[in-house]
Design an enzyme around this catalytic site. Structure first.
Site, PDB file in Angstrom:
ATOM      1  N   GLU A  71       0.825  -1.210   0.000  1.00  0.00           N
ATOM      2  CA  GLU A  71       0.000   0.000   0.000  1.00  0.00           C
ATOM      3  C   GLU A  71       0.860   1.261   0.000  1.00  0.00           C
ATOM      4  O   GLU A  71       0.562   2.231  -0.706  1.00  0.00           O
ATOM      5  CB  GLU A  71      -0.957  -0.011   1.190  1.00  0.00           C
ATOM      6  N   HIS A 104     -10.118   1.135   0.329  1.00  0.00           N
ATOM      7  CA  HIS A 104     -10.543   0.260   1.425  1.00  0.00           C
ATOM      8  C   HIS A 104     -12.046  -0.026   1.404  1.00  0.00           C
ATOM      9  O   HIS A 104     -12.559  -0.706   2.293  1.00  0.00           O
ATOM     10  CB  HIS A 104     -10.153   0.876   2.778  1.00  0.00           C
TER      11      HIS A 104
END
Length: 222
Positions: A71, A104
């Site tokens: 990420e 997310h």
């Protein structure tokens, strides 16, 4: 992309230490509730069997290694060098986390698919998660631009994944709540006082690589 040797040691230590200062309250609470003493805890930390157990746990690997590394590589090391020349460092810090937060939202699909809660509850949870992941993303973007290193954001991400969101409700119900709340407040105050000094680009080698991509670096880069 923040992969360099200059200023590497400060980049490993200082951002992580700064993040631990922010989590001073939760760390004190964790220490109070831990059944182990300090010596016993250190024995566990240096025990090869402990780390072997962690490395064999797929969930631990995902949360502490794979997710932080991938990420931060995508949303900081790859995305910020593209955003900074177009928008400048300050705007990029607050733009980049929006992509990070949206990424997310797949958790919503999982919760809906397995019917883990009401639709309204799931979406409220998603909005909350988007909010704090966006704030966290802005913080790690700030660290990346200020230090010019990827390692700091990765370590901070891994630490925050381990700690989770501060459990204020648990702190309020704790028998030592006044002490814990004092350290919560102290951590936030110290964090705000130290965030610029501990990420001073002079510690990490000037100029930081991302800041060379813009003609208007501003105060974030100095």
């Amino acid at each position: 992309m923040g992969i360099r040797l200059e200023g590497l040691i400060p980049a490993i230590i200082l951002p992580l230490l700064l993040t631990m200062v922010l989590f001073l309250g939760p760390l004190i609470q964790l220490a109070m509730d831990c059944p182990w003493g300090f010596i016993d805890g250190m024995k566990v930390v240096v025990d090869p069997c402990f780390w072997s157990l962690c490395l064999s746990d797929m969930r631990w690997l995902r949360n502490q290694v794979v997710a932080p590394l991938t990420e931060e590589l995508v949303f900081r090391a790859c995305m910020l060098p593209m955003l900074v020349p177009c928008a400048g460092p300050s705007t990029a810090i607050f733009t980049c986390p929006l992509f990070f937060g949206v990424a997310h939202f797949h958790h919503v699909i999982e919760l809906l698919r397995f019917r883990q809660g009401t639709v309204s509850g799931i979406f409220l949870s998603a909005v909350f998660q988007f909010s704090y992941t966006a704030v966290f993303g802005a913080y790690t973007a700030f660290i990346f631009i200020r230090t010019g290193h990827l390692v700091g954001p990765v370590l901070c991400h891994s630490f925050c994944n381990y700690m989770g969101f501060p459990a204020l409700n648990t702190a309020l119900d704790h028998s030592q709540r006044l002490t814990i709340l004092f350290f919560y407040g102290l951590g936030v105050v110290l964090f705000l006082l130290l965030i610029f000094p501990m990420t001073d680009p002079h510690f990490y080698g000037l100029p930081t690589p991302v800041c060379t991509l813009t003609s208007t670096p501003g105060s974030i880069c100095s």
